[in-house]
Design an enzyme around this catalytic site. Structure first.
Site, short mmCIF file in Angstrom:
data_model
loop_
_atom_site.label_atom_id
_atom_site.label_comp_id
_atom_site.label_asym_id
_atom_site.label_seq_id
_atom_site.Cartn_x
_atom_site.Cartn_y
_atom_site.Cartn_z
N GLU A 1 86.05 24.37 -16.03
CA GLU A 1 86.61 23.95 -17.24
C GLU A 1 87.74 23.36 -17.28
OE1 GLU A 1 85.91 27.77 -19.34
OE2 GLU A 1 86.55 28.70 -17.69
N CYS B 1 77.42 25.99 -20.09
CA CYS B 1 77.58 27.25 -21.40
C CYS B 1 78.31 26.91 -22.24
CB CYS B 1 77.58 28.32 -20.50
SG CYS B 1 79.27 28.57 -19.60
N HIS C 1 87.09 31.44 -30.19
CA HIS C 1 86.18 32.52 -29.84
C HIS C 1 85.41 33.25 -31.19
CE1 HIS C 1 87.56 31.81 -25.85
NE2 HIS C 1 86.03 31.91 -25.59
N ASP D 1 86.51 24.56 -22.89
CA ASP D 1 87.90 24.22 -22.45
C ASP D 1 87.97 22.95 -21.55
OD1 ASP D 1 89.56 26.74 -22.87
OD2 ASP D 1 87.98 27.83 -21.76
#
Ligand code: PEP
Ligand code: MG
Length: 431
Positions: free
Chosen positions: A287, A358, A45, A311
């Protein structure tokens, strides 16, 4: 490791073993020119945030080398993985020219950013932006986004001692809608845990945080926090086109429980005479491999899917997305991941639902033709990648991409698929 929040006084490249997303957010970005990190994987992230703010990052640099960088004059090129210390005049000149070219290229792409993403044979794709703060929204739309495909709400909870209350969240979501200028926004409910720790929540330390107490698991266990967020989102839905999305879903039970809490919130708000969109659309992130496999079942309970390849890839291939040492095994175009993506898209379409993506794969030009060929409905990504991906989508036909995707699905390895996809792009002058 960086300790307490760091204040910068002059243009700086930070060199660190690792830096957490909340440490990154607390940095003075006015002076932050780049980062050189030892450990962080490409889909961590911190790197996702850095890309979103246009901060170049080199990762996977050895600790010893990092220690040599202190107080030196340093240039980095994150695209080509280059780091130069104490550059000569020639090198300085090279970097100055490279930065000018980059800027020219960016301006040229921005001019075309508003054109819709319609393929040569007329298939219109939805293009979303991934953001985590209201301030990022205007740039997303100047880069050609048509909506926000992923708003990472957990960013609102970071770097603070107390979780935001309902009113504060409501105002924050309203602000996002205002900055998004009436475009639709998919708000993902908080995805805490993994590499996102929160001061305001006393999370246990775990052996495997990405496999542990994370995302929807925390939300379902803490209705006191989750319902506050759902109420705030519902109230904001009276002011714009909001969709709600749950992260890290692995089972039907989780969707049902989350939806039950959403219904409770609707009932409460109605009794209080507060406005909200009664037909708000609800989707889930795909995910977890199990969710991908049971997507035909999950599709019955939701309005849409959004595939989180960051993920999905880590869980399917058992490759830690944070660990640059095994970065070469992190292959989003692995035949196993590709088959799961196809299965999810097909399952949603059979039930008249739509599937977006996404995860970072949506912004990888090498994957664009394959994803379009598999039938993906929406591509959502960091704003700066949008013009490039839109340009590819406009330059190809859906029919030819279906052929490319079908051929990719016959291949044995990620490497073969990647080389093949690159060769098709190169033939078209798109690489
Ligand atoms: C993903 O997993 O692909 C995703 C978009 O969610 P995050 O990167 O926030 O985990
Ligand atoms: Mg995720």
């Amino acid at each position: 490791n960086l300790g307490t929040p760091l204040t910068l006084y002059k243009p700086t490249i930070i060199a660190a073993d690792d830096i957490t997303p909340s440490q990154f957010l607390s940095l003075d970005r006015q002076y932050l020119q780049g980062m050189v990190l030892a450990q962080t994987g490409r889909t961590s992230h911190t790197l996702i945030l850095a890309r979103s703010f246009g901060i170049p990052v080199l990762s996977g640099i050895e600790l010893e080398a990092l220690q040599q960088l202190d107080d030196k004059d340093v240039f980095i090129d994150a695209q080509f993985g280059v780091l130069v210390t104490e550059p000569s005049d020639d090198v300085r000149h090279y970097f100055a020219v490279a930065m000018q070219l980059e800027e020219k290229n960016r301006i040229r792409q921005l001019k075309m950013a508003d054109l819709p993403a319609v393929t040569r044979d007329g298939r219109c794709l939805a293009i979303g932006a991934n953001i985590g703060t209201a301030q990022e929204a205007p740039a997303a739309f100047t880069h050609g986004a048509e909506g926000v495909g992923l708003f990472r709400t957990e960013m609102l909870f970071m770097d603070r001692d107390k979780a935001p209350d309902e009113q504060e969240q409501f105002e924050a979501y309203q602000q996002v809608l205002m900055n998004a200028d009436n475009h639709p926004v998919i708000f993902r409910t908080m995805d805490i845990g993994g590499d996102k720790e929160l001061k305001c929540l006393d999370l246990p330390s775990e052996m495997n945080p990405f496999l542990g107490y994370r995302a929807i698991r925390i939300s379902l266990n803490r209705p006191d926090i989750f319902k506050v967020q759902l109420r705030a989102l519902l109230r904001a839905s009276a002011f714009g086109d909001i969709h709600i999305m749950y992260p890290m879903i692995a089972s039907v039970e989780e969707v049902k429980q989350a939806n039950d809490m959403l219904s409770e919130c609707k009932t409460e708000l109605a009794a209080e005479g507060k406005d909200f969109n009664k037909d708000i659309k609800v989707g889930i992130m795909i995910e977890v491999p199990a969710a991908a496999v049971i997507s035909p079942i999950l599709a019955k309970y939701v309005d849409f899917f959004s595939i989180g390849t960051n993920d999905l890839c880590q869980y399917t291939l058992a490759v830690d997305r944070m660990n640059e040492a095994i970065g070469s095994l992190y292959q989003p175009l692995h035949p196993g991941v590709l088959r799961l993506i196809k299965h999810v898209i097909d399952a949603s379409h059979e039930q008249g639902k739509f599937t977006g993506m996404c995860g970072e794969l949506a912004s990888d030009p090498v994957a664009t033709m394959i994803l379009l060929g598999l039938g993906l409905d929406e591509f959502s990504m960091t704003a700066s990648s949008i013009p490039l991906i839109k340009n590819i989508l406009r330059s190809v036909s859906k029919a030819e991409c279906e052929e490319v995707a079908n051929k990719a699905l016959t291949m044995d390895t990620a490497e073969e698929i990647t080389e093949y996809a690159k060769s098709v792009l190169a033939e078209k002058g798109l690489l």
